[in-house]
Design an enzyme around this catalytic site. Structure first.
Site, PDB file in Angstrom:
ATOM      1  N   GLY A   3       0.809  -1.213   0.000  1.00  0.00           N
ATOM      2  CA  GLY A   3       0.000   0.000   0.000  1.00  0.00           C
ATOM      3  C   GLY A   3       0.843   1.263   0.000  1.00  0.00           C
ATOM      4  N   SER A 133      -3.398   1.221  14.036  1.00  0.00           N
ATOM      5  CA  SER A 133      -4.178   2.449  14.207  1.00  0.00           C
ATOM      6  C   SER A 133      -4.613   2.570  15.665  1.00  0.00           C
ATOM      7  CB  SER A 133      -5.425   2.412  13.316  1.00  0.00           C
ATOM      8  OG  SER A 133      -6.331   3.445  13.642  1.00  0.00           O
ATOM      9  N   TYR A 146     -12.920  -2.493  11.101  1.00  0.00           N
ATOM     10  CA  TYR A 146     -11.584  -1.905  11.008  1.00  0.00           C
ATOM     11  C   TYR A 146     -10.839  -2.014  12.337  1.00  0.00           C
ATOM     12  CZ  TYR A 146      -8.006   1.628   9.935  1.00  0.00           C
ATOM     13  OH  TYR A 146      -6.818   2.294   9.730  1.00  0.00           O
ATOM     14  N   ALA A 148     -11.266  -4.172  14.664  1.00  0.00           N
ATOM     15  CA  ALA A 148     -10.908  -5.575  14.901  1.00  0.00           C
ATOM     16  C   ALA A 148      -9.618  -5.938  14.172  1.00  0.00           C
ATOM     17  CB  ALA A 148     -12.047  -6.489  14.453  1.00  0.00           C
ATOM     18  N   THR A 149      -9.468  -5.449  12.939  1.00  0.00           N
ATOM     19  CA  THR A 149      -8.248  -5.777  12.192  1.00  0.00           C
ATOM     20  C   THR A 149      -7.033  -5.082  12.788  1.00  0.00           C
ATOM     21  OG1 THR A 149      -8.534  -3.978  10.560  1.00  0.00           O
ATOM     22  CG2 THR A 149      -9.540  -6.114  10.051  1.00  0.00           C
TER      23      THR A 149
END
Length: 238
Positions: A3, A133, A146, A148-149
């Site tokens: 990314g 994050s 999000y 959770a990831t």
């Protein structure tokens, strides 16, 4: 780096290339943005290689790692940054939105770490940095998928660091807060003022500030740091 065509990824690619490192980055589909990163790095001492690859695809991750070895002469570090958001309250969240975010953000973390770590073990050195994050630390309204990831990445980092530490490999995460990227632009205007008011330093972070932290964790100076999460959020989560 996964990314690497925009935001924190782009800033990190350029910071590393400017420092003299040869850098490969993946992008999903925006070939023009990837080309712009390569063009921006012209004149830097480090080479920059763009590779189109889907973060969800383990075979693509293996192929990307092999290409880095072939074209850049080795792989010293991996920055796992590719991620997506599909925000919605859980009661309104389609199963597909959950699955897509898990597949890109969490399965993508497994894919690239797994593809790279065997070679690092063989060389008895290496650096892995996950871009998590503060959403994974504190939770954010409407981001159960999000968050959770991102929490999952932190658990992944702490576990993997114990597995590979004896081989001279460090595994860490950075946890940015609100950073001035295109994701910030997706937040409704009427919510931005309240968010800024909640940040103790009173401003958004800059992608270059996160890139500097990642560059440090990849450097020899960070050899005794592993299993750690460096929070870069202007005091938001403190």
């Amino acid at each position: 780096m996964t990314g690497g065509s925009r935001g924190i990824g782009r800033a990190t690619v350029l910071a590393l290339a400017e420092a003299g490192a040869d850098v490969a980055f993946t992008y999903s589909s925006n070939e023009e943005a990837a080309h712009d990163v390569c063009k921006a790095a012209e004149g830097y001492s480090g080479k920059v290689l763009a590779i189109q690859a889907n973060a969800e695809d383990f075979a693509a991750a293996k192929s990307a790692v092999e290409r880095v070895h072939d074209e850049l002469g080795g792989l010293d570090g991996v920055v796992i940054n590719a991620g997506i958001t599909k925000d919605r309250p859980l009661v309104m969240m389609p199963e597909g939105d959950w699955d897509d975010v898990i597949a890109t953000n969490l399965k993508g973390t497994f894919n690239y770490a797994r593809a790279a770590v065997y070679g690092m073990i063989r060389e008895r050195s290496g650096r892995i940095v996950c871009v998590s994050s503060v959403s994974g630390l504190t939770g954010v309204l409407g981001q159960s998928n999000y968050s959770a990831t991102k929490a999952g990445q932190i658990g992944f980092v702490r576990s993997l660091s114990k597995e590979v530490g004896p081989y001279g490999i460090t595994v860490n995460a950075v946890a940015p807060g609100f950073i001035e990227t295109d994701i910030w632009e997706q937040i409704p205007e009427n919510k931005r003022e309240g968010i800024l008011a909640s940040i103790p330093v009173g401003r958004l972070g800059q992608a270059q500030e996160v890139a500097a932290a990642i560059r440090y964790l990849l450097s020899p100076d960070a050899a005794y740091i592993t299993g750690s999460v460096l929070v870069i959020d202007g005091g938001l989560s403190s």
